[in-house]
Design an enzyme around this catalytic site. Structure first.
Site, PDB file in Angstrom:
ATOM      1  N   LYS A   9      35.938  42.035  53.282  1.00 13.00           N
ATOM      2  CA  LYS A   9      34.653  42.091  53.987  1.00 13.00           C
ATOM      3  C   LYS A   9      34.644  41.213  55.245  1.00 13.00           C
ATOM      4  CE  LYS A   9      31.560  40.185  51.490  1.00 13.00           C
ATOM      5  NZ  LYS A   9      30.867  38.984  51.964  1.00 13.00           N
ATOM      6  N   ARG A  84      22.350  37.936  49.655  1.00 12.56           N
ATOM      7  CA  ARG A  84      23.069  37.881  48.384  1.00 12.56           C
ATOM      8  C   ARG A  84      22.165  38.229  47.213  1.00 12.56           C
ATOM      9  NH1 ARG A  84      27.339  33.729  49.511  1.00 12.56           N
ATOM     10  NH2 ARG A  84      29.039  35.117  49.993  1.00 12.56           N
ATOM     11  N   ARG A 121      46.188  36.007  46.373  1.00 17.56           N
ATOM     12  CA  ARG A 121      45.706  35.381  47.592  1.00 17.56           C
ATOM     13  C   ARG A 121      46.130  33.913  47.632  1.00 17.56           C
ATOM     14  NH1 ARG A 121      39.323  35.559  48.990  1.00 17.56           N
ATOM     15  NH2 ARG A 121      39.717  37.556  49.972  1.00 17.56           N
ATOM     16  N   ARG A 149      47.824  29.771  43.299  1.00 12.03           N
ATOM     17  CA  ARG A 149      47.596  28.952  42.111  1.00 12.03           C
ATOM     18  C   ARG A 149      47.719  29.838  40.889  1.00 12.03           C
ATOM     19  NH1 ARG A 149      42.506  25.203  43.232  1.00 12.03           N
ATOM     20  NH2 ARG A 149      41.538  27.054  42.392  1.00 12.03           N
ATOM     21  N   ARG A 160      34.747  34.799  39.435  1.00 10.05           N
ATOM     22  CA  ARG A 160      34.170  35.146  40.735  1.00 10.05           C
ATOM     23  C   ARG A 160      33.639  36.565  40.757  1.00 10.05           C
ATOM     24  NH1 ARG A 160      38.093  33.281  45.571  1.00 10.05           N
ATOM     25  NH2 ARG A 160      36.431  34.101  46.865  1.00 10.05           N
TER      26      ARG A 160
END
Ligand SMILES: [Zn+2]
Length: 211
Positions: A9, A84, A121, A149, A160
């Site tokens: 996005k 949001r 990522r 990680r 998330r």
């Protein structure tokens, strides 16, 4: 522009803003700016964040309103990270009333694809920033090394996505019946997504203007 974390996005919002020469307004950026320049709302936001709490709808709405009132946003803007919540969306409708059509794009990517994208990522090992594809090997904020990680990444990813879906699914429902709402297939190469975004803005924008 709506879309879950990992949907691309931010990149698409940036390209869209460049293409139409409009300011890209990301809530993270304007929040930081309001705090730094110590506007009254910025001070409220800072106190809230210092206390470890999330900035509430009222403050977010006020900060976005201040930003949209500025000169460079008069011709239009690309919003990234706002609204949001449905409360914020309702407020946004009032802010843009009389300012031309509000085109809403939802960048949709299947959940399993998102999980893979997010898990691979990279982040900065020093400051924790999410790495951008164009950053190469080093963090462009602090120069730190970019790492993945792998250990806790799946838990973070699942959390998330869960938060995103809980918060923003009602938003998609809020907008879904409008003629200026478009779902974009985000599970394509970025350039193809960009072409779809451009086409959607052109058609949805003119249809909205004709209403
Ligand atoms: Zn860094």
């Amino acid at each position: 522009m709506l879309g879950p974390p990992g949907a691309g996005k931010g990149t698409q919002a940036e390209r869209l803003a460049r293409r139409f020469q409009l300011p890209k307004i990301s809530t993270g950026d304007i929040l930081r700016e309001a705090v730094q320049s110590r506007t009254p709302l910025g001070c409220v936001a800072k106190a809230t964040m210092d206390a470890g709490n999330l900035v509430g709808d009222d403050v977010m709405i006020g900060i976005v309103q201040e930003r949209l009132d500025r000169e460079d946003a008069r011709r239009g803007f690309v919003l990234d990270g706002f609204p949001r919540t449905v409360v914020q969306a309702t407020a946004l409708d009032l802010m843009v009333d009389g300012r031309g059509p509000l085109v809403v794009l939802d960048i949709a990517v299947p959940e399993d694809v998102l999980a893979i994208r997010l898990a691979s990522r990279r982040i900065c090992g020093q400051c924790g920033s999410d790495a951008r594809p164009e950053w190469g090997l080093a963090c462009q904020k602090c120069g730190g090394e970019l790492i993945t990680r792998a250990d806790d990444v799946y838990l973070i990813v699942r959390e998330r996505l869960k938060v995103y879906l809980r918060q923003t699914r009602p938003l998609v429902e809020y907008y879904s019946t409008r003629s200026t709402f478009r779902v974009i297939n985000g599970n394509q190469p970025p350039d193809v997504v960009t072409a779809d975004v451009d086409a959607a803005v052109s058609t949805a924008g003119s249809r909205g203007a004709a209403q």
